[in-house]
Motif scaffolding. Structure first.
Motif: not given
Length: 378
Positions: A305-324, A367-376
């Motif tokens: 999900v993080v990389h899918a959002l990144e491709r749309e220039d939206i930056y998030t993360s998984t866990t703490s950056a010190c351990s992700s 995220f609507n687009e990402i979710h519609s693809q990944l939820k399948l």
């Protein structure tokens, strides 16, 4: 670009960066030097300490500049351990702490110390009765994170403080890295003995921070040398960093009331939206910090999900950056009772006062687009 990874690090405020550059260029003398350049640097350092003390409603002598959260946590934990090793060798913490705390305590364990890791409930909180039952005659330190960096969970610091009033010899350390400007700590009237802050979490330069040490509490220094920071943290002081740190903290606190309102509004918009989607679980509890939202899509690893959002220039993360990026990463979600698969699906959005509702709207559309693809995917 939409930057939703502010719990990992924040962008330096432009005016703070200008201050850092100006001080670096014009006040480059060593504060320990006897000449005028050194004196000017020392004055700036003192002014920065005084400003932070005023903002935090504590005394100047209770502030020690550091390089950030990791150093501060190490200093609080190991400094207490060395200072009080003849009185006891037992520490209590939570199972969901930041790696800076967990790894420090593991090092103490290798040296023969006993560490109690308290479990947390579905909201990420420890149980006060379990904390009291864990205290022994050997206990010298309780260490807790004010705001969990993965989920935004809040520890019951006030109740912990009330309990520790009955144990005045036990140091109470709080990792407040994610708390400043988000929740009220009221250090001056609290039972907290040590609180750690990191500049790059509130739009100051990386490599800056400070630790609050309550007057009368003693810590052993981890770095010996020229005796800077009242002998607790030797090394030539980072004058431009400390000045910029004080300015960033002032700007944060000036905007705190309006900022918290906006953060809560954006957070609720995101959570309300995510809660309507199939196969999406929101891990962040209802009572939590205003800037962190943690969620996951069933059977989809968080990094997808993080990389899918990144491709749309939206930056998030998984866990703490010190351990992700590490395979042995600590999952607060798993400790809160979720399954390993659910924990591995975790995605974290973390906001700052630089974010806007318009960015939230863009995120929802993407995220609507990402979710519609990944939820399948089963």
């Amino acid at each position: 670009m939409i930057y939703f990874d502010n719990a990992a690090t924040t962008k330096i405020e432009s005016t703070v960066l200008s201050t850092y550059q100006s001080v670096s260029e014009n006040y480059f003398g060593n504060p320990s030097s006897l000449h005028q350049l050194g004196e000017h640097s020392q004055q700036l350092l003192s002014q920065s300490r005084k400003q932070i003390a005023h903002i935090m409603n504590i005394s100047e002598g209770e502030i020690y500049f550091t390089s950030g959260g990791t150093e501060g946590d190490n200093l609080a934990i190991k400094g207490t351990a060395i200072e009080k090793m003849n009185y006891g060798r037992h520490v209590i913490t939570a199972s969901t702490e930041h790696p800076a705390v967990i790894k420090s305590l593991e090092q103490l364990e290798n040296l023969g110390w006993d560490v109690t890791y308290l479990p947390v409930d579905k909201e990420g909180k420890i149980d006060i009765d379990e904390l009291e039952n864990a205290i022994t005659k050997e206990t010298v330190l309780v260490s807790l994170m004010a705001v969990n960096s993965e989920t935004g969970s809040l520890q019951p610091l006030k109740k912990v403080g009330e309990l520790l009033e009955h144990y005045p010899s036990i140091h109470f350390h709080v990792d407040a890295v994610q708390a400043v400007g988000k929740i009220d700590l009221n250090l001056n009237s609290s039972r907290i003995d040590m609180a750690v802050f990191s500049g790059h979490k509130f739009h100051a330069p990386k490599g800056t921070g400070f630790i609050y040490v309550k007057a009368g509490r003693q810590l052993a220094p981890l770095m010996s040398g020229g005796g800077q920071e009242n002998n607790l943290r030797s090394g030539t002081e980072n004058v431009p960093g400390s000045v910029a740190l004080a300015k960033a903290l002032r700007l944060l606190m000036e905007k705190k009331t309006d900022s918290k309102v906006e953060l809560v509004k954006m957070k609720n918009l995101i959570i309300d939206y995510l809660s309507t989607l199939d196969k999406v679980t929101v891990f962040t509890p209802k009572e939590s910090a205003p800037h962190i939202i943690c969620f996951g899509i069933k059977n989809i690893r968080g990094e997808v999900v993080v990389h899918a959002l990144e491709r749309e220039d939206i930056y998030t993360s998984t866990t703490s950056a010190c351990s992700s990026k590490k395979k042995d990463k600590i999952h607060a979600i798993a400790e809160m009772g979720y399954t390993k698969s659910e924990a591995e699906s975790a995605v974290r959005i973390s906001l700052s006062y630089l974010n806007t509702e318009q960015e939230v709207d863009v995120f929802k559309k993407v995220f609507n687009e990402i979710h519609s693809q990944l939820k399948l995917i089963e």
